[in-house]
Design an enzyme around this catalytic site. Structure first.
Site, PDB file in Angstrom:
ATOM      1  N   ASP A  82     -14.607 -29.218  13.573  1.00 32.99           N
ATOM      2  CA  ASP A  82     -14.467 -28.340  12.508  1.00 32.99           C
ATOM      3  C   ASP A  82     -15.436 -26.662  13.069  1.00 32.99           C
ATOM      4  OD1 ASP A  82     -14.131 -26.859   9.689  1.00 32.99           O
ATOM      5  OD2 ASP A  82     -15.608 -27.824   8.546  1.00 32.99           O
ATOM      6  N   HIS A  83     -15.280 -26.445  12.477  1.00 33.61           N
ATOM      7  CA  HIS A  83     -16.565 -25.045  12.686  1.00 33.61           C
ATOM      8  C   HIS A  83     -17.527 -25.309  11.778  1.00 33.61           C
ATOM      9  CE1 HIS A  83     -12.346 -22.886  14.430  1.00 33.61           C
ATOM     10  NE2 HIS A  83     -13.416 -23.124  15.800  1.00 33.61           N
TER      11      HIS A  83
ATOM     12  N   TYR B  32     -13.338 -24.800   6.053  1.00 34.95           N
ATOM     13  CA  TYR B  32     -12.573 -25.431   6.221  1.00 34.95           C
ATOM     14  C   TYR B  32     -10.787 -25.474   7.625  1.00 34.95           C
ATOM     15  CZ  TYR B  32     -15.478 -24.749   2.064  1.00 34.95           C
ATOM     16  OH  TYR B  32     -16.540 -24.084   0.842  1.00 34.95           O
ATOM     17  N   HIS B  33     -11.334 -26.580   8.976  1.00 37.31           N
ATOM     18  CA  HIS B  33     -10.692 -25.766   9.444  1.00 37.31           C
ATOM     19  C   HIS B  33     -11.096 -27.138  10.005  1.00 37.31           C
ATOM     20  CE1 HIS B  33     -12.062 -21.471  10.136  1.00 37.31           C
ATOM     21  NE2 HIS B  33     -11.401 -21.549   9.138  1.00 37.31           N
ATOM     22  N   LEU B  34     -10.701 -28.305   9.449  1.00 36.64           N
ATOM     23  CA  LEU B  34     -10.603 -29.441   9.741  1.00 36.64           C
ATOM     24  C   LEU B  34      -8.927 -29.920  10.508  1.00 36.64           C
ATOM     25  CD1 LEU B  34     -12.417 -29.411   6.903  1.00 36.64           C
ATOM     26  CD2 LEU B  34     -12.645 -32.003   8.040  1.00 36.64           C
TER      27      LEU B  34
END
Length: 538
Positions: A298-299, A473-475
């Protein structure tokens, strides 16, 4: 285990998000097949799901978004980090920050180099182009203009944004009108999935138009419980709806598009995953695939805030009576804050000299949120400059905690676990601070609020990151793509689950490595390519 009664379809799809809606629409283009989509959440008729400014109203609404969170660690200040994921038609495309950002050529060439033929940049570019209709120009060799997904620039002139752009150029960042074109590097306005003042989700662009046919069936408020295996092959999906158990039988394939948390969760509940974890929970191992749920990335982002003078920011525009004027402008189709994405300006740059491509992504907006109050804008005029590391090395896992599908899995991203990640983000904060202190922005900058001028050393900056950093929220990556020789891979280059015929995963969880971008656009590309791979298998 007894199977409940149910209807039979050619394809059963779990999840209607960035990839799922596209897969469903593309497969249903063939009138000779039947498709069923199982969506855990409700329909997407809520007005806040349609209005871009409704982002903050729905992302923490448990009826419309899964309210997952990370396990606390020292690197996050002992905090659980919220990880909301869409739970409605359109999935996260119905609740996200609306940014359209593909990533860098090297990302996809890297996927192919890891043993995934067909996934290089030149090979995936046609699928990016197929989905999109970029309204504001772009090189036709690189951009799509006839797809269903409308992509636009904000066309919202604001003096603070313009000053930020000028200041970034002072620091050597080129003005880049199309970061999804030949080069990502530089600064400019974000491209968004917004058109004529409305959010464009994959449900609106793909799924709903496909429902005009008679071969697509969508079941809402229906949570998948497990994939049913007959012998070694996937044969259907058991789901719960309205307190009753049902089953959707699949003649051809089951396609999991539930996202980087729910996809590995469903596989594990179905007995597909690490045998030791399954045994400990009393689940019979159907297929030992230790990579299921691992390689989570994630970021991790951090935002700096400054007070603004000599300008009216979104903080004031969002309050009555100015808000009435913004609503009137929205009705008239004029520039307004109701049809903006939360992040207005982008910047992509290197954290240090010697790098050949950006390893940082930044966001800027003439707005700021009150500390400790979810979704509440500051009472003073404010601006925010955020940053995250493009390609973190830290990785974590998703694993079920119970045989009960209603129980959330344990999600541990291990943010900032790698020393290089910590150093890169510290450098990112210093660069974001430089951007807020340029000559061009001086006329609007009143003073730094977060972290504050007193925070200067690397240790102080890292402490600030640990206490206030959040997920972007970039999982992704929890069912990653790779050859069968890769012990950690879950699916092959055709997105077929290893050792399980008739079962695929088609969503962000298959990414072999995280993209240098918001992950939604690449997930939609995966949906387009995945649908073609499925159709070509017949």
């Amino acid at each position: 285990m007894n199977e409940p009664a149910g209807d039979t379809y050619d394809y059963v799809i779990v999840g209607s998000g960035a990839a799922g809606s596209i897969v469903a629409a593309r497969l249903s283009e063939d009138p000779d097949v039947t498709v069923c989509v199982i969506e855990a959440g409700p329909g997407d008729g809520h007005p806040w799901l349609k209005l871009p400014a409704g982002f903050i109203k729905v992302i923490f609404n448990p009826k419309l978004a899964w309210q997952f969170s990370s396990e606390p660690t020292e690197r996050t200040g002992g905090r659980r980090i919220p990880l909301p994921q869409g739970k409605t038609l359109g999935g996260s495309t119905s609740i996200n920050g609306l940014v359209y950002n593909r990533g860098q050529r090297e990302d996809f060439d890297g996927w192919a180099a890891l043993g995934n033929p067909g996934w290089s940049y030149d090979e995936v570019l046609p699928y990016f182009k197929r989905s999109e209709a970029f309204v504001d120009g772009g090189d036709p060799l690189l951009r799509g203009h006839t797809g269903a997904l409308k992509v636009t620039l904000p066309h919202w002139p604001h003096p603070v944004c313009e000053a930020f752009l000028q200041g970034a150029q002072e620091l050597g960042m080129p003005l880049n009108p199309d970061y999804n074109g030949a080069s990502q590097q530089g600064v400019g306005y974000f491209q968004r999935t917004i058109h004529k003042g409305w959010r464009v989700s994959t449900s609106a662009a793909f799924l709903r138009p496909a429902l005009h046919g008679r071969n697509l069936h969508v079941v809402t408020n229906a949570q998948a419980q497990r994939v049913v295996l007959r012998g070694a092959s996937a044969a259907g999906v058991v789901y719960r709806q309205g307190g009753a158990m049902h089953m959707a039988h699949a003649r051809r394939e089951v396609i999991i598009c539930a996202g980087a948390i729910n996809s590995p969760k469903l596989l594990q509940l179905s007995g597909i995953g690490d045998g030791e974890l399954l045994h400990d929970l009393g689940i019979a191992t159907q297929v030992h695939l230790p990579g299921v749920g691992r390689h989570l990335k994630d970021h991790f982002s951090i935002r700096l805030v400054a007070r603004v003078k000599n300008a009216v920011t979104i903080n004031e525009m969002a309050r009555v009576p100015r808000l009435w004027g913004q609503a009137f402008d929205w009705l008239r189709g004029r520039p307004n804050i109701l049809s903006l994405s939360p992040s207005v300006v982008h910047w992509f740059w290197q954290s240090r000299s010697g790098l050949t491509r950006p390893d940082l992504q930044g966001v800027f907006s003439p707005a700021s949120y009150r500390e400790g109050y979810v979704g509440m804008l500051d009472r003073y005029p404010g601006m925010t400059c955020g940053v995250w590391q493009h390609r973190p090395k830290s990785e974590g896992s998703v694993r079920i905690a119970s045989v009960d599908p209603a129980v959330d899995p344990i999600v541990q991203p291990h943010y900032l676990d790698d020393a290089d990640d910590r150093l890169t983000l510290i450098r990112g904060v210093r660069l974001a601070r430089e951007l807020l202190h340029t000559k061009a922005l001086a006329q609007f900058r009143e003073g730094e609020v977060m972290p504050g001028e007193q925070v200067q050393s690397d240790d102080e900056i890292l402490d600030f990151i640990s206490r206030y950093g959040v997920s972007s929220y970039h999982l992704n990556g929890t069912a990653r793509m790779g050859p069968v020789s890769d012990a950690g891979a879950v699916v092959d280059a055709r997105l077929r689950v290893h050792s399980v015929p008739n079962l695929r995963v088609v969503d962000a969880s298959v990414m072999p490595e995280i993209t240098s971008a918001n992950t939604c656009a690449a997930t939609m590309m995966i949906g387009e390519k995945g649908a073609e791979l499925i159709r070509s298998a017949v």
